[in-house]
Scaffold this motif. Structure first.
Motif, mmCIF file in Angstrom:
data_model
loop_
_atom_site.group_PDB
_atom_site.id
_atom_site.type_symbol
_atom_site.label_atom_id
_atom_site.label_comp_id
_atom_site.label_asym_id
_atom_site.label_seq_id
_atom_site.Cartn_x
_atom_site.Cartn_y
_atom_site.Cartn_z
ATOM 1 N N GLU A 23 0.832 -1.084 -0.074
ATOM 2 C CA GLU A 23 0.031 -0.004 0.081
ATOM 3 C C GLU A 23 0.907 1.196 0.109
ATOM 4 O OE1 GLU A 23 -3.266 0.076 2.701
ATOM 5 O OE2 GLU A 23 -3.077 -2.279 2.963
ATOM 6 N N ARG A 30 -4.109 6.051 -3.683
ATOM 7 C CA ARG A 30 -3.386 5.115 -2.989
ATOM 8 C C ARG A 30 -3.300 3.891 -3.962
ATOM 9 N NH1 ARG A 30 -5.505 3.170 2.857
ATOM 10 N NH2 ARG A 30 -4.439 5.076 3.361
ATOM 11 N N ALA A 53 -9.634 -6.375 2.811
ATOM 12 C CA ALA A 53 -9.107 -5.772 3.980
ATOM 13 C C ALA A 53 -8.473 -4.484 3.513
ATOM 14 C CB ALA A 53 -8.095 -6.515 4.582
ATOM 15 N N ALA A 54 -7.748 -4.531 2.564
ATOM 16 C CA ALA A 54 -6.913 -3.206 1.977
ATOM 17 C C ALA A 54 -7.982 -2.349 1.454
ATOM 18 C CB ALA A 54 -5.983 -3.748 0.926
ATOM 19 N N THR A 56 -11.053 -1.923 2.345
ATOM 20 C CA THR A 56 -11.781 -1.454 3.488
ATOM 21 C C THR A 56 -11.341 -0.338 3.980
ATOM 22 O OG1 THR A 56 -13.128 -3.540 3.788
ATOM 23 C CG2 THR A 56 -13.124 -1.980 5.531
ATOM 24 N N ARG A 57 -9.718 -0.361 4.342
ATOM 25 C CA ARG A 57 -9.007 0.493 4.921
ATOM 26 C C ARG A 57 -9.092 1.831 4.195
ATOM 27 N NH1 ARG A 57 -5.723 -3.897 6.246
ATOM 28 N NH2 ARG A 57 -4.547 -3.522 4.399
ATOM 29 N N LYS A 60 -12.414 3.861 4.015
ATOM 30 C CA LYS A 60 -12.662 4.780 5.378
ATOM 31 C C LYS A 60 -11.740 5.878 5.295
ATOM 32 C CE LYS A 60 -13.604 0.666 8.226
ATOM 33 N NZ LYS A 60 -13.265 -0.164 9.467
ATOM 34 N N ASP A 61 -10.930 6.285 4.428
ATOM 35 C CA ASP A 61 -9.875 7.286 4.554
ATOM 36 C C ASP A 61 -10.780 8.367 3.322
ATOM 37 O OD1 ASP A 61 -7.923 8.969 4.363
ATOM 38 O OD2 ASP A 61 -6.493 7.776 4.061
#
Length: 277
Positions: A23, A30, A53-54, A56-57, A60-61
Protein backbone atom coordinates in the motif's frame (compact mmCIF):
# COMPACT_ATOMS: atom_id res chain seq x y z
CA UNK A 1 -3.33 25.40 -10.79
CA UNK A 2 -0.93 22.75 -12.05
CA UNK A 3 -2.00 19.20 -11.32
CA UNK A 4 0.27 17.21 -9.06
CA UNK A 5 1.71 14.37 -11.06
CA UNK A 6 1.15 10.95 -9.54
CA UNK A 7 3.84 8.30 -9.75
CA UNK A 8 2.05 4.91 -9.69
CA UNK A 9 5.28 2.93 -10.09
CA UNK A 10 6.87 3.84 -6.77
CA UNK A 11 5.55 0.92 -4.80
CA UNK A 12 6.29 -1.70 -7.46
CA UNK A 13 9.98 -0.78 -7.36
CA UNK A 14 10.42 -1.78 -3.71
CA UNK A 15 8.51 -5.02 -3.11
CA UNK A 16 8.29 -6.44 0.43
CA UNK A 17 7.92 -10.20 0.28
CA UNK A 18 6.17 -10.51 3.63
CA UNK A 19 3.20 -8.41 2.51
CA UNK A 20 0.49 -9.79 0.25
CA UNK A 21 -0.57 -6.29 -0.77
CA UNK A 22 1.71 -3.28 -0.84
CA UNK A 23 0.00 0.00 0.00
CA UNK A 24 1.40 3.36 -1.07
CA UNK A 25 -0.36 6.69 -0.65
CA UNK A 26 0.59 9.79 -2.60
CA UNK A 27 -1.62 12.81 -2.08
CA UNK A 28 -5.22 11.79 -2.76
CA UNK A 29 -4.27 8.45 -4.40
CA UNK A 30 -3.50 5.04 -2.96
CA UNK A 31 -1.92 2.20 -4.91
CA UNK A 32 -2.67 -1.38 -3.89
CA UNK A 33 -0.17 -3.74 -5.46
CA UNK A 34 -0.81 -7.49 -5.51
CA UNK A 35 2.51 -8.82 -4.26
CA UNK A 36 3.09 -12.43 -5.28
CA UNK A 37 5.31 -11.78 -8.30
CA UNK A 38 6.86 -15.26 -8.12
CA UNK A 39 3.36 -16.67 -8.83
CA UNK A 40 2.23 -13.92 -11.22
CA UNK A 41 0.08 -12.63 -8.36
CA UNK A 42 -2.11 -15.73 -8.36
CA UNK A 43 -4.66 -15.77 -5.55
CA UNK A 44 -3.94 -17.98 -2.57
CA UNK A 45 -5.86 -17.74 0.69
CA UNK A 46 -3.66 -14.99 2.10
CA UNK A 47 -3.70 -12.73 -0.96
CA UNK A 48 -7.44 -13.16 -1.49
CA UNK A 49 -8.10 -12.25 2.16
CA UNK A 50 -5.81 -9.22 2.00
CA UNK A 51 -7.72 -7.57 -0.88
CA UNK A 52 -11.03 -6.75 0.87
CA UNK A 53 -9.13 -5.73 4.00
CA UNK A 54 -7.00 -3.24 2.05
CA UNK A 55 -10.05 -1.90 0.21
CA UNK A 56 -11.97 -1.43 3.47
CA UNK A 57 -9.10 0.60 4.92
CA UNK A 58 -9.00 2.75 1.77
CA UNK A 59 -12.76 3.26 1.73
CA UNK A 60 -12.64 4.71 5.25
CA UNK A 61 -9.98 7.28 4.34
CA UNK A 62 -11.96 10.28 3.10
CA UNK A 63 -8.80 12.05 1.97
CA UNK A 64 -8.44 9.49 -0.82
CA UNK A 65 -10.03 10.15 -4.20
CA UNK A 66 -8.56 7.39 -6.37
CA UNK A 67 -7.56 3.81 -5.57
CA UNK A 68 -5.31 1.92 -7.98
CA UNK A 69 -4.99 -1.85 -8.32
CA UNK A 70 -1.93 -3.25 -10.04
CA UNK A 71 0.35 -6.27 -9.84
CA UNK A 72 4.01 -6.61 -8.96
CA UNK A 73 6.53 -8.23 -11.29
CA UNK A 74 4.97 -7.51 -14.68
CA UNK A 75 1.66 -9.36 -14.21
CA UNK A 76 -1.72 -8.15 -12.97
CA UNK A 77 -2.90 -11.57 -11.81
CA UNK A 78 -2.85 -15.04 -13.35
CA UNK A 79 -6.02 -15.93 -11.44
CA UNK A 80 -6.19 -18.68 -8.85
CA UNK A 81 -3.09 -20.43 -7.55
CA UNK A 82 -3.09 -23.75 -9.40
CA UNK A 83 -0.39 -25.23 -7.14
CA UNK A 84 -2.63 -24.49 -4.17
CA UNK A 85 -5.52 -26.20 -5.95
CA UNK A 86 -3.38 -29.28 -6.54
CA UNK A 87 -2.61 -29.51 -2.83
CA UNK A 88 -6.31 -29.22 -1.96
CA UNK A 89 -7.89 -31.52 -4.54
CA UNK A 90 -9.73 -33.53 -1.89
CA UNK A 91 -11.24 -30.40 -0.37
CA UNK A 92 -11.24 -28.19 -3.45
CA UNK A 93 -14.83 -27.07 -2.97
CA UNK A 94 -13.96 -25.63 0.44
CA UNK A 95 -10.88 -23.89 -0.95
CA UNK A 96 -12.87 -22.26 -3.75
CA UNK A 97 -15.65 -21.16 -1.41
CA UNK A 98 -13.07 -19.53 0.84
CA UNK A 99 -11.20 -17.70 -1.93
CA UNK A 100 -14.40 -16.74 -3.75
CA UNK A 101 -15.82 -15.37 -0.51
CA UNK A 102 -12.83 -13.06 -0.08
CA UNK A 103 -13.00 -11.91 -3.70
CA UNK A 104 -16.75 -11.37 -3.49
CA UNK A 105 -16.27 -9.08 -0.51
CA UNK A 106 -13.60 -7.17 -2.41
CA UNK A 107 -15.82 -6.68 -5.46
CA UNK A 108 -18.77 -5.55 -3.36
CA UNK A 109 -16.52 -3.11 -1.54
CA UNK A 110 -15.30 -1.64 -4.85
CA UNK A 111 -18.91 -1.09 -5.91
CA UNK A 112 -19.91 0.54 -2.63
CA UNK A 113 -16.86 2.65 -1.76
CA UNK A 114 -16.96 6.37 -2.60
CA UNK A 115 -13.56 6.49 -4.29
CA UNK A 116 -12.88 5.63 -7.92
CA UNK A 117 -11.04 2.32 -8.28
CA UNK A 118 -8.79 1.83 -11.31
CA UNK A 119 -7.22 -1.44 -12.45
CA UNK A 120 -3.85 -0.93 -14.15
CA UNK A 121 -3.24 -4.11 -16.14
CA UNK A 122 0.22 -5.04 -17.32
CA UNK A 123 0.89 -8.60 -18.40
CA UNK A 124 -1.79 -11.26 -17.83
CA UNK A 125 -5.16 -10.70 -16.18
CA UNK A 126 -6.62 -14.19 -16.32
CA UNK A 127 -9.59 -15.97 -14.70
CA UNK A 128 -10.25 -14.42 -11.26
CA UNK A 129 -7.66 -11.73 -12.05
CA UNK A 130 -9.71 -10.89 -15.12
CA UNK A 131 -12.84 -10.66 -12.97
CA UNK A 132 -11.13 -8.36 -10.49
CA UNK A 133 -9.94 -6.08 -13.30
CA UNK A 134 -13.46 -5.83 -14.75
CA UNK A 135 -14.97 -5.13 -11.33
CA UNK A 136 -12.98 -1.92 -10.95
CA UNK A 137 -14.68 1.33 -11.96
CA UNK A 138 -12.11 1.94 -14.70
CA UNK A 139 -9.57 -0.36 -16.32
CA UNK A 140 -6.47 0.64 -18.26
CA UNK A 141 -3.85 -1.56 -19.85
CA UNK A 142 -0.42 -1.55 -21.38
CA UNK A 143 -0.15 -2.61 -25.01
CA UNK A 144 1.34 -5.98 -23.98
CA UNK A 145 -1.44 -6.87 -21.52
CA UNK A 146 -3.57 -9.96 -22.07
CA UNK A 147 -7.03 -10.50 -20.62
CA UNK A 148 -8.95 -13.77 -20.48
CA UNK A 149 -11.83 -15.53 -18.69
CA UNK A 150 -9.68 -18.65 -18.85
CA UNK A 151 -11.48 -20.76 -16.21
CA UNK A 152 -12.56 -23.47 -18.64
CA UNK A 153 -8.94 -24.39 -19.37
CA UNK A 154 -8.82 -26.25 -16.06
CA UNK A 155 -12.52 -27.24 -16.10
CA UNK A 156 -13.73 -24.50 -13.75
CA UNK A 157 -16.89 -22.43 -13.81
CA UNK A 158 -16.20 -18.68 -13.62
CA UNK A 159 -16.07 -16.58 -10.46
CA UNK A 160 -14.85 -13.15 -9.25
CA UNK A 161 -17.82 -11.35 -10.75
CA UNK A 162 -16.79 -12.19 -14.30
CA UNK A 163 -20.22 -13.57 -15.26
CA UNK A 164 -21.79 -10.36 -13.96
CA UNK A 165 -19.54 -7.83 -15.66
CA UNK A 166 -18.54 -9.46 -18.95
CA UNK A 167 -22.07 -9.98 -20.39
CA UNK A 168 -22.97 -6.42 -19.47
CA UNK A 169 -19.95 -5.06 -21.30
CA UNK A 170 -19.80 -7.15 -24.48
CA UNK A 171 -23.23 -8.82 -24.56
CA UNK A 172 -24.36 -12.29 -23.44
CA UNK A 173 -23.54 -14.22 -26.63
CA UNK A 174 -19.99 -12.92 -26.92
CA UNK A 175 -19.48 -13.41 -23.20
CA UNK A 176 -20.76 -17.00 -23.32
CA UNK A 177 -18.43 -17.86 -26.16
CA UNK A 178 -15.50 -16.28 -24.33
CA UNK A 179 -16.21 -18.36 -21.21
CA UNK A 180 -16.70 -21.55 -23.24
CA UNK A 181 -13.41 -21.16 -25.13
CA UNK A 182 -11.22 -19.34 -22.62
CA UNK A 183 -10.79 -16.52 -25.10
CA UNK A 184 -7.63 -14.45 -24.74
CA UNK A 185 -7.83 -10.80 -25.79
CA UNK A 186 -4.92 -8.57 -26.55
CA UNK A 187 -5.08 -5.11 -25.02
CA UNK A 188 -6.15 -3.46 -28.31
CA UNK A 189 -8.87 -6.10 -28.77
CA UNK A 190 -10.05 -5.58 -25.19
CA UNK A 191 -10.16 -1.83 -25.78
CA UNK A 192 -12.23 -2.25 -28.94
CA UNK A 193 -14.76 -4.35 -26.98
CA UNK A 194 -14.98 -1.83 -24.14
CA UNK A 195 -13.24 -4.06 -21.58
CA UNK A 196 -10.58 -1.43 -20.93
CA UNK A 197 -10.80 2.35 -21.09
CA UNK A 198 -7.32 3.11 -22.40
CA UNK A 199 -4.34 1.24 -23.84
CA UNK A 200 -0.89 2.81 -23.75
CA UNK A 201 2.47 1.57 -25.08
CA UNK A 202 4.61 -0.22 -22.50
CA UNK A 203 7.38 2.36 -22.76
CA UNK A 204 5.06 5.28 -21.99
CA UNK A 205 2.54 3.50 -19.78
CA UNK A 206 3.74 4.96 -16.48
CA UNK A 207 3.75 8.57 -17.67
CA UNK A 208 0.38 8.24 -19.43
CA UNK A 209 -1.18 6.53 -16.44
CA UNK A 210 0.29 9.08 -14.05
CA UNK A 211 -1.30 11.93 -16.00
CA UNK A 212 -4.63 10.05 -16.15
CA UNK A 213 -4.72 9.50 -12.39
CA UNK A 214 -3.69 13.08 -11.66
CA UNK A 215 -6.53 14.36 -13.83
CA UNK A 216 -9.14 12.22 -12.07
CA UNK A 217 -7.79 13.11 -8.63
CA UNK A 218 -8.11 16.81 -9.43
CA UNK A 219 -11.83 16.54 -10.16
CA UNK A 220 -14.69 17.18 -7.67
CA UNK A 221 -14.56 14.17 -5.36
CA UNK A 222 -18.14 14.08 -4.11
CA UNK A 223 -19.49 14.56 -7.61
CA UNK A 224 -17.38 11.66 -8.86
CA UNK A 225 -18.95 9.52 -6.14
CA UNK A 226 -22.43 10.60 -7.22
CA UNK A 227 -21.66 9.85 -10.87
CA UNK A 228 -20.33 6.40 -9.94
CA UNK A 229 -23.51 5.68 -7.97
CA UNK A 230 -25.91 6.95 -10.63
CA UNK A 231 -24.26 5.06 -13.51
CA UNK A 232 -24.21 1.82 -11.50
CA UNK A 233 -27.88 2.23 -10.63
CA UNK A 234 -28.79 2.69 -14.29
CA UNK A 235 -28.05 -0.99 -14.96
CA UNK A 236 -30.93 -2.12 -12.75
CA UNK A 237 -33.32 0.84 -12.47
CA UNK A 238 -36.39 1.31 -14.64
CA UNK A 239 -36.46 4.65 -16.48
CA UNK A 240 -38.73 6.48 -14.02
CA UNK A 241 -36.63 5.52 -11.02
CA UNK A 242 -33.41 6.46 -12.79
CA UNK A 243 -34.80 9.87 -13.72
CA UNK A 244 -35.76 10.47 -10.08
CA UNK A 245 -32.28 9.45 -8.97
CA UNK A 246 -30.72 11.88 -11.46
CA UNK A 247 -33.00 14.68 -10.21
CA UNK A 248 -32.03 14.01 -6.61
CA UNK A 249 -28.29 13.72 -7.24
CA UNK A 250 -27.95 16.80 -9.46
CA UNK A 251 -29.88 18.87 -6.88
CA UNK A 252 -27.68 17.59 -4.05
CA UNK A 253 -24.47 18.20 -5.99
CA UNK A 254 -25.49 21.80 -6.63
CA UNK A 255 -25.18 22.48 -2.89
CA UNK A 256 -21.49 21.63 -2.80
CA UNK A 257 -18.66 24.15 -2.54
CA UNK A 258 -17.11 22.53 -5.59
CA UNK A 259 -20.19 23.42 -7.63
CA UNK A 260 -19.88 27.05 -6.57
CA UNK A 261 -16.19 26.93 -7.48
CA UNK A 262 -16.99 25.43 -10.88
CA UNK A 263 -19.59 28.08 -11.67
CA UNK A 264 -17.38 30.96 -10.51
CA UNK A 265 -14.38 29.61 -12.42
CA UNK A 266 -16.46 29.34 -15.60
CA UNK A 267 -17.67 32.93 -15.26
CA UNK A 268 -14.17 34.16 -14.40
CA UNK A 269 -12.70 32.18 -17.32
CA UNK A 270 -10.18 30.33 -15.17
CA UNK A 271 -9.48 26.72 -14.31
CA UNK A 272 -11.49 25.51 -11.28
CA UNK A 273 -9.70 24.20 -8.20
CA UNK A 274 -11.87 21.49 -6.67
CA UNK A 275 -11.32 20.55 -3.04
CA UNK A 276 -13.76 17.69 -2.62
CA UNK A 277 -16.20 19.79 -0.61
Amino acid sequence: MEKRRFNPKTIAEAPMKDQMILEETQGHCRTLTLNRPEAKNAFNFELAAAIPAALTRAAKDRKLRVIIFRGAGGAFSAGGDIKLFQKNLKTSDQAFRKISGHLNRAIQTIAAMPQLVIAAVQGPAYAAGFGLALSCDLTVASHMARLSPSFVNIALAPNAGSTYFLPRIIGPKRALEAFLTGRVWSAPEAHALGLVNHVWPEESFESEFSAYVADLASRPTRTLTRIKRVVAASLKNPLARQLELEKREIAASSLSRDFAEGVNAFVDKRRPVFRGL
